[in-house]
Design an enzyme around this catalytic site. Structure first.
Site, mmCIF file in Angstrom:
data_model
loop_
_atom_site.group_PDB
_atom_site.id
_atom_site.type_symbol
_atom_site.label_atom_id
_atom_site.label_comp_id
_atom_site.label_asym_id
_atom_site.label_seq_id
_atom_site.Cartn_x
_atom_site.Cartn_y
_atom_site.Cartn_z
ATOM 1 N N HIS A 168 53.411 25.976 47.513
ATOM 2 C CA HIS A 168 54.535 26.827 47.110
ATOM 3 C C HIS A 168 53.986 28.233 46.847
ATOM 4 O O HIS A 168 52.873 28.380 46.331
ATOM 5 C CB HIS A 168 55.150 26.336 45.786
ATOM 6 N N CYS A 262 56.035 26.566 37.464
ATOM 7 C CA CYS A 262 56.860 25.515 38.062
ATOM 8 C C CYS A 262 57.881 24.964 37.069
ATOM 9 O O CYS A 262 58.954 24.508 37.459
ATOM 10 C CB CYS A 262 55.989 24.351 38.535
HETATM 11 N N1 ARG Z 1 55.867 17.520 42.527
HETATM 12 C C1 ARG Z 1 56.610 18.733 42.752
HETATM 13 C C2 ARG Z 1 56.767 18.955 44.239
HETATM 14 O O1 ARG Z 1 55.845 18.682 44.968
HETATM 15 C C3 ARG Z 1 55.925 19.886 42.103
HETATM 16 C C4 ARG Z 1 56.694 21.160 42.171
HETATM 17 C C5 ARG Z 1 55.993 22.294 41.555
HETATM 18 N N2 ARG Z 1 56.842 23.421 41.428
HETATM 19 C C6 ARG Z 1 56.535 24.663 41.807
HETATM 20 N N3 ARG Z 1 57.350 25.606 41.508
HETATM 21 N N4 ARG Z 1 55.470 24.910 42.510
HETATM 22 O O2 ARG Z 1 57.782 19.408 44.696
#
Ligand code: ARG
Length: 269
Positions: A168, A262
């Protein structure tokens, strides 16, 4: 340089049902147990710290069927009080989008756009004074960038993510203040690195070690930068720029592949 904090409004979701039962990023290992009470305590520390700094924290009601809901940043992008809903890349998380939309509908937000293209909210969108920076490659569709630009009327800069650990944008880049950012160059394609150098020549460059400690998954209010405590290499460079780094321990949330940012969706007025 003199820095000022501005009061922010955040949306968070308690990790009441947090667990790692599937793996959709390289950090998630369902064989590794999660200490839920510890995750709760770490999350509450973060929430309380925001409040102690004068920020407003709104909360979503967690859904037992959605163990990743704690990562509230992914549920939408809010700029100028306008809401671009999310559309998740993986079926495991897709039901989160509607829960966020419903929260906005019932909390006075009128200008809400239900997206046609996959985007994971603030996971892949970062808002600077001039631009919306947008990640692609692992989750959000490049088509969502046009959709965001059309909806918000702000220039959206597409950036290619190339390292699966930084899946991300908010794991690879962080907005500190205005048009000031920090980022980890190798997380981006060569062309995207060149774009970032051109737009942000004074950016704080973050090394492998601090990036792998989720140092870019931080939240700044213009003065205070809440960051994962393991990203210790960032303390000095942030202080040298006039910021006040506040190290936090979100170690349990790291098991799902997320940290401070996150867990934090910013509601921009
Ligand atoms: N387990 C989640 C996923 O893979 C984690 C998300 C993390 N969020 C972020 N904003 N990077 O989607």
């Amino acid at each position: 340089m003199r820095r000022d904090a501005t009061p922010r409004r955040y949306l968070m979701c308690p990790p009441a049902h947090f667990k790692v039962t599937y793996s959709i990023n390289p950090w998630m290992d369902p064989a590794k147990p999660v200490d839920l009470p510890l995750a709760q305590a770490q999350w509450e520390d973060l929430r309380d710290r925001y409040r102690a700094l004068g920020h407003t924290v709104e909360t979503l009601v967690p859904d037992p069927a959605l163990p990743d809901m704690v990562y509230a940043a992914n549920g939408a992008l809010v700029v100028d009080g306008r809401v671009l809903g999310a559309r998740f890349a993986y079926a495991e998380r897709s039901a989160e989008a509607e829960i966020h939309l419903e929260w906005f509908r019932t909390h006075g937000f009128r200008d809400i756009h239900e997206p046609s293209h996959i985007n994971e909210g603030e996971g892949d969108f970062a808002v600077t004074a001039t631009y919306i920076l947008a990640g692609r490659g692992y989750r959000s569709s490049p088509l969502s960038h046009d959709e965001a630009q059309e909806f918000f009327g702000r220039p959206v800069i597409g950036l290619d993510l190339v390292d699966p650990r930084f899946y991300h944008l908010d794991t690879a880049l962080c907005v500190l203040d205005g048009d000031e950012i920090m980022y980890h160059p190798p997380a981006f394609s060569p062309g995207s690195q060149a774009v970032l150098r051109r737009l942000f020549p004074d950016a704080l460059i973050v090394n492998e070690e601090d990036a792998a400690a989720f140092g870019l998954n931080s939240v700044s209010d213009g003065l205070h930068v809440l960051l994962p405590q393991a990203a210790a290499g960032l303390l000095k460079p942030l202080r040298d720029r006039g910021f006040e780094p506040i190290p936090m321990d979100l170690g349990e949330l790291l098991k799902g592949g997320g940290s401070i940012k996150c867990c934090t969706q910013e509601l921009r007025p």
